[in-house]
Each structure stands twice: as C-alpha cells, then as structure tokens.
Design a protein around this motif. Structure first.
Motif, PDB file in Angstrom:
ATOM      1  N   ILE A  67       0.938  -1.030   0.229  1.00 43.96           N
ATOM      2  CA  ILE A  67      -0.049  -0.075   0.057  1.00 43.96           C
ATOM      3  C   ILE A  67       0.924   1.144   0.118  1.00 43.96           C
ATOM      4  O   ILE A  67       1.870   1.313   0.807  1.00 43.96           O
ATOM      5  N   GLY A  68       0.655   2.196  -1.046  1.00 45.16           N
ATOM      6  CA  GLY A  68       1.351   3.368  -1.053  1.00 45.16           C
ATOM      7  C   GLY A  68       1.089   4.230   0.257  1.00 45.16           C
ATOM      8  O   GLY A  68       0.155   4.923   0.202  1.00 45.16           O
ATOM      9  N   LEU A  69       1.928   4.421   0.878  1.00 41.42           N
ATOM     10  CA  LEU A  69       1.809   5.451   2.056  1.00 41.42           C
ATOM     11  C   LEU A  69       2.428   6.903   1.600  1.00 41.42           C
ATOM     12  O   LEU A  69       1.930   7.689   1.616  1.00 41.42           O
ATOM     13  N   GLU A  70       3.737   6.691   1.232  1.00 43.48           N
ATOM     14  CA  GLU A  70       4.629   7.622   0.516  1.00 43.48           C
ATOM     15  C   GLU A  70       5.257   8.596   1.726  1.00 43.48           C
ATOM     16  O   GLU A  70       6.422   8.749   1.870  1.00 43.48           O
ATOM     17  N   ASN A  84      -0.588  -9.813   4.739  1.00 43.66           N
ATOM     18  CA  ASN A  84       0.748  -9.251   5.353  1.00 43.66           C
ATOM     19  C   ASN A  84       0.647  -7.826   4.564  1.00 43.66           C
ATOM     20  O   ASN A  84       1.143  -7.788   3.309  1.00 43.66           O
ATOM     21  N   PRO A  85       0.279  -6.746   5.077  1.00 44.09           N
ATOM     22  CA  PRO A  85       0.314  -5.563   4.597  1.00 44.09           C
ATOM     23  C   PRO A  85       1.802  -4.778   4.689  1.00 44.09           C
ATOM     24  O   PRO A  85       2.339  -4.831   5.708  1.00 44.09           O
ATOM     25  N   LEU A  86       2.237  -4.377   3.465  1.00 47.94           N
ATOM     26  CA  LEU A  86       3.597  -3.574   3.468  1.00 47.94           C
ATOM     27  C   LEU A  86       3.340  -2.059   2.929  1.00 47.94           C
ATOM     28  O   LEU A  86       2.419  -1.925   2.012  1.00 47.94           O
ATOM     29  N   LEU A  87       3.762  -1.284   3.693  1.00 51.41           N
ATOM     30  CA  LEU A  87       3.704   0.116   3.301  1.00 51.41           C
ATOM     31  C   LEU A  87       4.787   0.702   2.456  1.00 51.41           C
ATOM     32  O   LEU A  87       5.968   0.548   2.963  1.00 51.41           O
ATOM     33  N   SER A  88       4.466   1.226   1.383  1.00 54.01           N
ATOM     34  CA  SER A  88       5.866   1.698   0.552  1.00 54.01           C
ATOM     35  C   SER A  88       5.984   3.307   1.058  1.00 54.01           C
ATOM     36  O   SER A  88       5.081   4.028   1.190  1.00 54.01           O
ATOM     37  N   GLN A 144       7.636   8.287  12.672  1.00 55.98           N
ATOM     38  CA  GLN A 144       6.744   8.155  14.014  1.00 55.98           C
ATOM     39  C   GLN A 144       5.690   7.615  13.590  1.00 55.98           C
ATOM     40  O   GLN A 144       4.920   6.761  14.370  1.00 55.98           O
ATOM     41  N   PHE A 145       4.942   7.754  12.526  1.00 57.88           N
ATOM     42  CA  PHE A 145       3.587   7.110  12.080  1.00 57.88           C
ATOM     43  C   PHE A 145       3.707   5.519  11.893  1.00 57.88           C
ATOM     44  O   PHE A 145       2.827   5.043  12.347  1.00 57.88           O
ATOM     45  N   LEU A 146       4.783   5.130  11.302  1.00 55.84           N
ATOM     46  CA  LEU A 146       5.088   3.868  11.243  1.00 55.84           C
ATOM     47  C   LEU A 146       5.119   2.990  12.563  1.00 55.84           C
ATOM     48  O   LEU A 146       4.635   1.975  12.828  1.00 55.84           O
ATOM     49  N   LYS A 147       5.902   3.799  13.683  1.00 61.22           N
ATOM     50  CA  LYS A 147       5.767   3.284  14.845  1.00 61.22           C
ATOM     51  C   LYS A 147       4.715   3.402  15.579  1.00 61.22           C
ATOM     52  O   LYS A 147       4.342   2.366  16.464  1.00 61.22           O
TER      53      LYS A 147
END
Length: 181
Positions: free
Chosen positions: A108-111, A150-154, A172-175
C-alpha cells in the motif's frame, strides 16, 4: 514465484511516480487473466505457488477487482497472491474478498505521513484529504492483518522538498501504528 500483469498504468498524478501514462489505464480482460491463471495452475499448480500481480495499481477499479477476485475464488486456485495498490482504493469489503481468494501480501502506498509533503506530491485526489488517506491506511493496515494478509507500506524518503521533520513524522507514524519497532 511468478509474476503477471492484469493492468498497466494508474489514474493517480503523483509527482514522484513513473506509472502515470498519457495513454491512461489499460487492462487485460478478466477472461485473459483467468486463462493465464488456468495455464499456470495446470503446469505449476499443486503447490502453494506465489503469484505477484505487478500491476502499477491492482485495485484501481473496484468493480474490476471484485469481478476478478470472484472469478479467482470460483476457480479455487492453489496460489498465494501479491499486489500493489493505494489506500484510497481499499475498504473492508475489498480486503475480505482478496483474502478469500488467496492474497497474502499487499503493498500500500503510504509515501509520507507529513501533510506538507502530501500536499506537494499529488497523491490524494481532490475528494479525499491527506488526513483521510492516512486514517484509511491505519484502518486498512489493521484490518488486513486481522484477515491474515501481510500489508507492506511503501514510503518515499528524500523527496526534493522533504525536510528532516517530515521524514521523522513518517517514521513516527510507522512506529505509532505498529508497522515498525
């Protein structure tokens, strides 16, 4: 594993992306995709074979995604699928369906989690705010995990206008959302 394309292009207008095409979004027919999956199933089926959809944006059309996934479900392939998409194209119903037909990984594109960066990259369409997009990522990420996907954020770091505080917000968002330790 094996890779295949079901579509090419993306409707997005992200400034960092090479996927946008003046020719627009192009798709292979559902029949063609199912035919390829039948072929792969016949010649390599029997194992839980990984199939990666290398589409620029797999779920760009919700109706098409539903149609394709319903056909995959009916054929009961022994594959584990992988794809890339955008958070604004995902909801619980789409996640339920892709889980039912064997998707185990979704990128999923977080960017960026910086609203300032979001406002400059063209990621979010005018009907959807950056805050809505980030909230949807959090919700969809957790829901995908619940559905054993399994979601992966790009993430894009180092964009020309990104500053250290912007990158820090993304980390911080990822954490904060249990994506990284």
């Amino acid at each position: 594993g094996m890779g295949m394309l079901s579509s090419m292009g993306c409707y997005g207008n992200c400034s960092f992306c090479s996927y946008f095409s003046k020719d627009g979004f192009k798709t292979h027919s559902i029949e063609s995709i199912i035919s390829e999956l039948d072929y792969l199933s016949y010649y390599v089926g029997g194992n839980i074979t990984p199939i990666s959809f290398f589409d620029d944006c797999f779920s760009v059309s919700t109706e098409r995604t539903i149609d394709l996934c319903e056909r995959i479900k009916v054929n009961n392939y022994n594959f584990q699928f992988w794809c890339c998409t955008r958070a604004d194209l995902l909801n619980e119903d789409v996640i339920d369906l892709i889980a039912e037909c064997g998707f185990k990984n979704i990128v999923i594109g977080l960017e960026s989690a910086s609203i300032d960066v979001f406002s400059k990259i063209g990621k979010v369409n005018p009907d959807y705010s950056a805050i809505d997009y980030l909230e949807n990522i959090k919700r969809i990420y957790k829901y995908a995990v619940k559905k054993e996907i399994n979601p992966l954020l790009s993430v894009n770091f180092g964009l020309p206008f990104e500053k250290l505080p912007d990158a820090t917000k993304t980390i911080q968002f990822l954490k904060d959302n249990y994506v990284v330790d």
